[in-house]
Design an enzyme around this catalytic site. Sequence first.
Site, PDB file in Angstrom:
ATOM      1  N   LYS A  66       0.567  -0.801  -0.191  1.00 48.58           N
ATOM      2  CA  LYS A  66       0.305  -0.152   0.164  1.00 48.58           C
ATOM      3  C   LYS A  66       0.554   1.408  -0.207  1.00 48.58           C
ATOM      4  O   LYS A  66       0.421   1.800  -1.035  1.00 48.58           O
ATOM      5  CB  LYS A  66      -0.995  -0.149   0.893  1.00 48.58           C
ATOM      6  CG  LYS A  66      -2.382  -0.411   1.130  1.00 48.58           C
ATOM      7  CD  LYS A  66      -3.214  -1.181   2.468  1.00 48.58           C
ATOM      8  CE  LYS A  66      -4.267  -2.610   2.556  1.00 48.58           C
ATOM      9  NZ  LYS A  66      -4.303  -2.973   3.395  1.00 48.58           N
ATOM     10  N   GLN A 110      -4.739  -1.485   9.824  1.00 48.74           N
ATOM     11  CA  GLN A 110      -5.011  -2.773   9.287  1.00 48.74           C
ATOM     12  C   GLN A 110      -5.209  -4.094  10.041  1.00 48.74           C
ATOM     13  O   GLN A 110      -5.293  -4.003  11.491  1.00 48.74           O
ATOM     14  CB  GLN A 110      -3.601  -2.989   8.912  1.00 48.74           C
ATOM     15  CG  GLN A 110      -2.563  -4.384   8.420  1.00 48.74           C
ATOM     16  CD  GLN A 110      -3.294  -4.140   7.049  1.00 48.74           C
ATOM     17  OE1 GLN A 110      -3.872  -3.322   6.283  1.00 48.74           O
ATOM     18  NE2 GLN A 110      -4.132  -5.699   5.992  1.00 48.74           N
ATOM     19  N   ASP A 133     -11.332   3.375   4.280  1.00 57.23           N
ATOM     20  CA  ASP A 133     -11.575   1.583   3.810  1.00 57.23           C
ATOM     21  C   ASP A 133     -13.323   1.449   4.183  1.00 57.23           C
ATOM     22  O   ASP A 133     -13.749   0.086   3.601  1.00 57.23           O
ATOM     23  CB  ASP A 133     -11.475   1.302   5.501  1.00 57.23           C
ATOM     24  CG  ASP A 133      -9.773   0.137   5.582  1.00 57.23           C
ATOM     25  OD1 ASP A 133      -9.673  -0.507   3.938  1.00 57.23           O
ATOM     26  OD2 ASP A 133      -9.167  -0.345   6.511  1.00 57.23           O
TER      27      ASP A 133
HETATM   28  N1  GUN Z   1      -6.884  -6.734   5.941  1.00 56.83           N
HETATM   29  C1  GUN Z   1      -6.750  -7.072   4.966  1.00 56.83           C
HETATM   30  N2  GUN Z   1      -7.615  -6.625   4.268  1.00 56.83           N
HETATM   31  C2  GUN Z   1      -7.901  -5.613   4.969  1.00 56.83           C
HETATM   32  C3  GUN Z   1      -8.564  -4.089   3.619  1.00 56.83           C
HETATM   33  O1  GUN Z   1      -8.961  -4.067   3.348  1.00 56.83           O
HETATM   34  N3  GUN Z   1      -7.825  -3.164   5.311  1.00 56.83           N
HETATM   35  C4  GUN Z   1      -7.995  -3.258   6.908  1.00 56.83           C
HETATM   36  N4  GUN Z   1      -8.002  -2.335   6.999  1.00 56.83           N
HETATM   37  N5  GUN Z   1      -7.256  -4.290   6.878  1.00 56.83           N
HETATM   38  C5  GUN Z   1      -7.357  -5.442   6.198  1.00 56.83           C
END
Ligand code: GUN
Length: 305
Positions: A66, A110, A133
Amino acid sequence: MRAHNITANGAIDMSSIIDGKAHAARLRERVGEAAAALAEKHGVTPGLTAVLVGDDPASEVYVRSKGKQTRAAGMASFERRLPAQTGEEDLLKLVGELNNDDAVDGILVQLPLPKQIRAERVINAINPQKDVDGFHIENAGALAVGADALLPCTPFGCILLLKEKIGDMSGMHAVVVGRSNIVGKPVAMLLLREHCTVTIAHSRTRDLPEVCRRADILIAAAGRAEMIKGDWIKPGAVVIDVGINRVGDKKLVGDVEFDAAMKNAAAVTPVPGGVGPMTIACLLRNTLVAACRRRGISVPESLRE
Ligand code: GUN
């Protein structure tokens, strides 16, 4: 019946594989162009902060990826790391700090979080305008009633792929397998918004194969390796596989038996290289949109829903 996407020499017609990687690259390019315009016209560089608690190896990989893609799109990427034993109050304090930090347009905590932390409490402490998100209860509610919201990245990515492949989905029967707050429920809402007839199926659904066979659009988001078999797929259906399951040491597979599905479906997303790259591209898009909305700047046409 002869499957229509097998060529005369028995090979798979590659046009029926939905190339998520290529779609995501094009979306990231549009985000990059919009970020450059925002810097030039308004002197704004959107910033995304990823918060990582503990050292889950898969989360490490996601956060690194990311960060790299955020910078490549011309935006600022920040990382805040906390030890695995961090308490809920300390994480809430950090979220409060980021809510008040003007350089931060998007906050991503996360998941999964360590057991001592209630994820729901943390997510709902994020300023909804910075909730890139789209997990905050206010954004989830806005999606449910059809108001403006930051959309969850994976469901949004699925819809963008479907729009590219199908165009108008009005009246089609979409079956979503999985009912999570992160994928199943929001993708069902988005499909409704596209005027599909939507069925949400899950682990307790009776005769799941028969339900799947009625789908013009099948979204597999159950999180079980290859549970959806080729003969559950209606000829000509479009299949979006959200699953990322590790089998053995290295190999990743989806929730759908890919080769068997390709024999019936009009198009299928592969794993990896399907929905996954779209998730991060949508996160970058949400960060740019959040930066615009927070400042009352209109969202560039190329990034509207
Ligand atoms: N863990 C796995 N996929 C995601 C996501 O799209 N967002 C977040 N915050 N954590 C994740």
